[in-house]
Motif scaffolding. Structure first.
Motif, PDB file in Angstrom:
ATOM      1  N   MET A   2      28.652  17.173  39.977  1.00 10.40           N
ATOM      2  CA  MET A   2      29.175  18.349  39.297  1.00 10.40           C
ATOM      3  C   MET A   2      29.234  19.506  40.287  1.00 10.40           C
ATOM      4  O   MET A   2      28.523  19.516  41.304  1.00 10.40           O
ATOM      5  CB  MET A   2      28.309  18.720  38.093  1.00 10.40           C
ATOM      6  CG  MET A   2      26.903  19.192  38.430  1.00 10.40           C
ATOM      7  SD  MET A   2      25.971  19.708  36.971  1.00 10.40           S
ATOM      8  CE  MET A   2      26.964  21.085  36.392  1.00 10.40           C
ATOM      9  N   VAL A   4      28.567  23.263  41.297  1.00  9.63           N
ATOM     10  CA  VAL A   4      27.695  24.401  41.028  1.00  9.63           C
ATOM     11  C   VAL A   4      27.926  25.424  42.125  1.00  9.63           C
ATOM     12  O   VAL A   4      27.609  25.176  43.297  1.00  9.63           O
ATOM     13  CB  VAL A   4      26.213  23.986  40.978  1.00  9.63           C
ATOM     14  CG1 VAL A   4      25.335  25.214  40.750  1.00  9.63           C
ATOM     15  CG2 VAL A   4      25.985  22.953  39.889  1.00  9.63           C
ATOM     16  N   LYS A   5      28.531  26.552  41.771  1.00 10.58           N
ATOM     17  CA  LYS A   5      28.854  27.613  42.726  1.00 10.58           C
ATOM     18  C   LYS A   5      29.705  27.087  43.882  1.00 10.58           C
ATOM     19  O   LYS A   5      29.481  27.414  45.052  1.00 10.58           O
ATOM     20  CB  LYS A   5      27.576  28.261  43.259  1.00 10.58           C
ATOM     21  CG  LYS A   5      26.762  28.972  42.193  1.00 10.58           C
ATOM     22  CD  LYS A   5      25.518  29.624  42.779  1.00 10.58           C
ATOM     23  CE  LYS A   5      24.728  30.346  41.693  1.00 10.58           C
ATOM     24  NZ  LYS A   5      23.502  30.986  42.235  1.00 10.58           N
ATOM     25  N   ASP A   8      29.535  20.580  45.492  1.00 14.99           N
ATOM     26  CA  ASP A   8      29.488  19.308  44.777  1.00 14.99           C
ATOM     27  C   ASP A   8      28.105  18.696  44.968  1.00 14.99           C
ATOM     28  O   ASP A   8      27.743  18.273  46.073  1.00 14.99           O
ATOM     29  CB  ASP A   8      30.571  18.373  45.306  1.00 14.99           C
ATOM     30  CG  ASP A   8      30.676  17.098  44.473  1.00 14.99           C
ATOM     31  OD1 ASP A   8      30.057  17.053  43.392  1.00 14.99           O
ATOM     32  OD2 ASP A   8      31.357  16.158  44.913  1.00 14.99           O
ATOM     33  N   LEU A  11      24.166  15.220  39.737  1.00 12.83           N
ATOM     34  CA  LEU A  11      23.755  15.743  38.437  1.00 12.83           C
ATOM     35  C   LEU A  11      22.235  15.859  38.343  1.00 12.83           C
ATOM     36  O   LEU A  11      21.703  16.793  37.735  1.00 12.83           O
ATOM     37  CB  LEU A  11      24.291  14.837  37.325  1.00 12.83           C
ATOM     38  CG  LEU A  11      24.088  15.316  35.881  1.00 12.83           C
ATOM     39  CD1 LEU A  11      24.810  16.626  35.651  1.00 12.83           C
ATOM     40  CD2 LEU A  11      24.587  14.265  34.896  1.00 12.83           C
ATOM     41  N   ALA A  18      22.826  24.920  34.541  1.00 16.79           N
ATOM     42  CA  ALA A  18      24.188  24.460  34.813  1.00 16.79           C
ATOM     43  C   ALA A  18      24.511  23.198  34.023  1.00 16.79           C
ATOM     44  O   ALA A  18      25.618  23.045  33.490  1.00 16.79           O
ATOM     45  CB  ALA A  18      24.364  24.207  36.308  1.00 16.79           C
ATOM     46  N   VAL A  19      23.541  22.285  33.925  1.00 15.07           N
ATOM     47  CA  VAL A  19      23.754  21.060  33.148  1.00 15.07           C
ATOM     48  C   VAL A  19      23.976  21.398  31.677  1.00 15.07           C
ATOM     49  O   VAL A  19      24.860  20.837  31.018  1.00 15.07           O
ATOM     50  CB  VAL A  19      22.550  20.109  33.308  1.00 15.07           C
ATOM     51  CG1 VAL A  19      22.702  18.890  32.398  1.00 15.07           C
ATOM     52  CG2 VAL A  19      22.410  19.669  34.757  1.00 15.07           C
ATOM     53  N   ARG A  21      25.132  24.238  30.479  1.00 18.74           N
ATOM     54  CA  ARG A  21      26.390  24.960  30.317  1.00 18.74           C
ATOM     55  C   ARG A  21      27.597  24.044  30.420  1.00 18.74           C
ATOM     56  O   ARG A  21      28.579  24.203  29.683  1.00 18.74           O
ATOM     57  CB  ARG A  21      26.473  26.070  31.365  1.00 18.74           C
ATOM     58  CG  ARG A  21      27.711  26.947  31.240  1.00 18.74           C
ATOM     59  CD  ARG A  21      27.668  28.107  32.222  1.00 18.74           C
ATOM     60  NE  ARG A  21      27.583  27.649  33.602  1.00 18.74           N
ATOM     61  CZ  ARG A  21      26.486  27.724  34.353  1.00 18.74           C
ATOM     62  NH1 ARG A  21      25.367  28.231  33.841  1.00 18.74           N
ATOM     63  NH2 ARG A  21      26.483  27.292  35.603  1.00 18.74           N
ATOM     64  N   GLU A  22      27.546  23.053  31.295  1.00 17.05           N
ATOM     65  CA  GLU A  22      28.715  22.218  31.559  1.00 17.05           C
ATOM     66  C   GLU A  22      28.752  20.938  30.733  1.00 17.05           C
ATOM     67  O   GLU A  22      29.827  20.382  30.511  1.00 17.05           O
ATOM     68  CB  GLU A  22      28.762  21.857  33.049  1.00 17.05           C
ATOM     69  CG  GLU A  22      28.896  23.055  33.971  1.00 17.05           C
ATOM     70  CD  GLU A  22      30.199  23.798  33.771  1.00 17.05           C
ATOM     71  OE1 GLU A  22      31.188  23.161  33.343  1.00 17.05           O
ATOM     72  OE2 GLU A  22      30.236  25.016  34.041  1.00 17.05           O
ATOM     73  N   TYR A  23      27.598  20.462  30.265  1.00 13.39           N
ATOM     74  CA  TYR A  23      27.570  19.173  29.579  1.00 13.39           C
ATOM     75  C   TYR A  23      26.923  19.258  28.192  1.00 13.39           C
ATOM     76  O   TYR A  23      27.560  18.957  27.178  1.00 13.39           O
ATOM     77  CB  TYR A  23      26.809  18.135  30.426  1.00 13.39           C
ATOM     78  CG  TYR A  23      27.538  17.732  31.684  1.00 13.39           C
ATOM     79  CD1 TYR A  23      28.520  16.745  31.656  1.00 13.39           C
ATOM     80  CD2 TYR A  23      27.248  18.338  32.897  1.00 13.39           C
ATOM     81  CE1 TYR A  23      29.193  16.368  32.804  1.00 13.39           C
ATOM     82  CE2 TYR A  23      27.917  17.979  34.055  1.00 13.39           C
ATOM     83  CZ  TYR A  23      28.892  16.993  33.998  1.00 13.39           C
ATOM     84  OH  TYR A  23      29.564  16.635  35.136  1.00 13.39           O
ATOM     85  N   ARG A  25      25.955  21.657  26.230  1.00 13.61           N
ATOM     86  CA  ARG A  25      26.526  22.577  25.245  1.00 13.61           C
ATOM     87  C   ARG A  25      27.764  21.986  24.587  1.00 13.61           C
ATOM     88  O   ARG A  25      27.922  22.054  23.361  1.00 13.61           O
ATOM     89  CB  ARG A  25      26.864  23.908  25.916  1.00 13.61           C
ATOM     90  CG  ARG A  25      27.407  24.955  24.962  1.00 13.61           C
ATOM     91  CD  ARG A  25      27.716  26.243  25.676  1.00 13.61           C
ATOM     92  NE  ARG A  25      28.747  26.063  26.689  1.00 13.61           N
ATOM     93  CZ  ARG A  25      29.313  27.068  27.367  1.00 13.61           C
ATOM     94  NH1 ARG A  25      28.924  28.296  27.146  1.00 13.61           N
ATOM     95  NH2 ARG A  25      30.243  26.828  28.267  1.00 13.61           N
ATOM     96  N   HIS A  26      28.638  21.387  25.375  1.00 13.25           N
ATOM     97  CA  HIS A  26      29.869  20.814  24.826  1.00 13.25           C
ATOM     98  C   HIS A  26      29.576  19.611  23.932  1.00 13.25           C
ATOM     99  O   HIS A  26      30.214  19.422  22.890  1.00 13.25           O
ATOM    100  CB  HIS A  26      30.805  20.410  25.962  1.00 13.25           C
ATOM    101  CG  HIS A  26      31.206  21.554  26.844  1.00 13.25           C
ATOM    102  ND1 HIS A  26      32.002  22.585  26.402  1.00 13.25           N
ATOM    103  CD2 HIS A  26      30.905  21.840  28.137  1.00 13.25           C
ATOM    104  CE1 HIS A  26      32.194  23.458  27.378  1.00 13.25           C
ATOM    105  NE2 HIS A  26      31.534  23.030  28.442  1.00 13.25           N
TER     106      HIS A  26
END
Length: 240
Positions: A2, A4-5, A8, A11, A18-19, A21-23, A25-26
């Motif tokens: 993933m 992050v800023k 690459d 995970l 970040a995890v 926010r990107e995974y 939460r969805h």
């Protein structure tokens, strides 16, 4: 992997925030939305029966119907309930069109979304409370947010105005679900105690109106005392 800023990374090595926010939460939002959809589909027969009851209540003569019922089975007359719903819908339409809408189309779409979702999901929520003791309010609300954002966004409603409008619509639905579910729980207790549903419904309307006015007043006072943004602000005014 993933990003992050701009980097690459694996995970497993990514920050927890970040995890989330990107995974996470969805995934959570999708699960809650699907819970609302599944609840609506599973209660489709109940929704149809409620619609038939409303129509039959409007067509029958109210005086004859009320006289034939026992005291513990009497409700507020259906024509009066429908009249109140129409008044609330008109107030919502005027408010939305005045402060948020950019066109008649947006107002009509918002009105249809709120009315349809409130009716369908209120029936589902009440049935869920009656049979399981729980109500999937978060899932239904998030599902409405997604649908509202897609539909109103396609008509050109964007930015802060669009966000505020959709949140206001969702608050309308969430409040309707919460009040309906809470009143269903009260009716279960009232049935055991032999209370009159009509009296409970009348006082429920009074209490809901007072609660709406008082809660807004409390939020205004909190905003004046602490504020909701900036340094020292309350991060969650409703919870506080």
């Amino acid at each position: 992997h993933m990003l992050v800023k701009g980097q690459d990374i694996l995970l497993a090595n990514a920050p927890i925030s970040a995890v989330f926010r990107e995974y996470v939460r969805h995934i959570g939002i999708g699960m809650l939305a699907m819970a609302g959809i599944i609840g609506l589909l599973s209660m489709s027969n109940v929704v149809g029966n409620v619609a038939k009851t409303v129509v039959s209540g409007l067509l029958k003569r109210n005086s004859d119907t009320q006289q034939a019922l026992q005291r513990t089975q009497k409700d507020i007359p259906m024509p009066l309930i429908v009249s109140g719903i129409v008044v609330v819908i008109l107030l919502f339409t005027v408010f939305f069109h005045t402060f948020f809408s950019q066109s008649i189309l947006q107002t009509v779409l918002a009105l249809v979304i709120v009315v349809v979702f409130s009716f369908l999901f209120s029936v589902v929520g009440i049935s869920s409370i009656a049979f399981t003791g729980t109500e999937p309010v978060p899932g239904m609300t998030i599902f409405m947010i997604i649908v509202s954002a897609l539909i109103l966004g396609s008509t050109g409603m964007h930015g802060d105005v669009g966000i505020t409008a959709i949140l206001m619509m969702s608050a309308f639905l969430c409040t309707a679900l919460g009040v309906a579910g809470n009143f269903m729980s009260e009716l279960k207790v009232a049935h055991l105690l032999g209370a009159t549903p009509r009296k409970m419904q009348q006082w429920q309307l009074v209490s809901a109106t007072l609660a709406a006015v008082l809660s807004i007043g409390v939020l205004i006072l909190l905003n004046q005392a602490y504020g909701f943004v900036g340094q020292g602000a309350l991060p969650a005014p409703q919870a506080n």
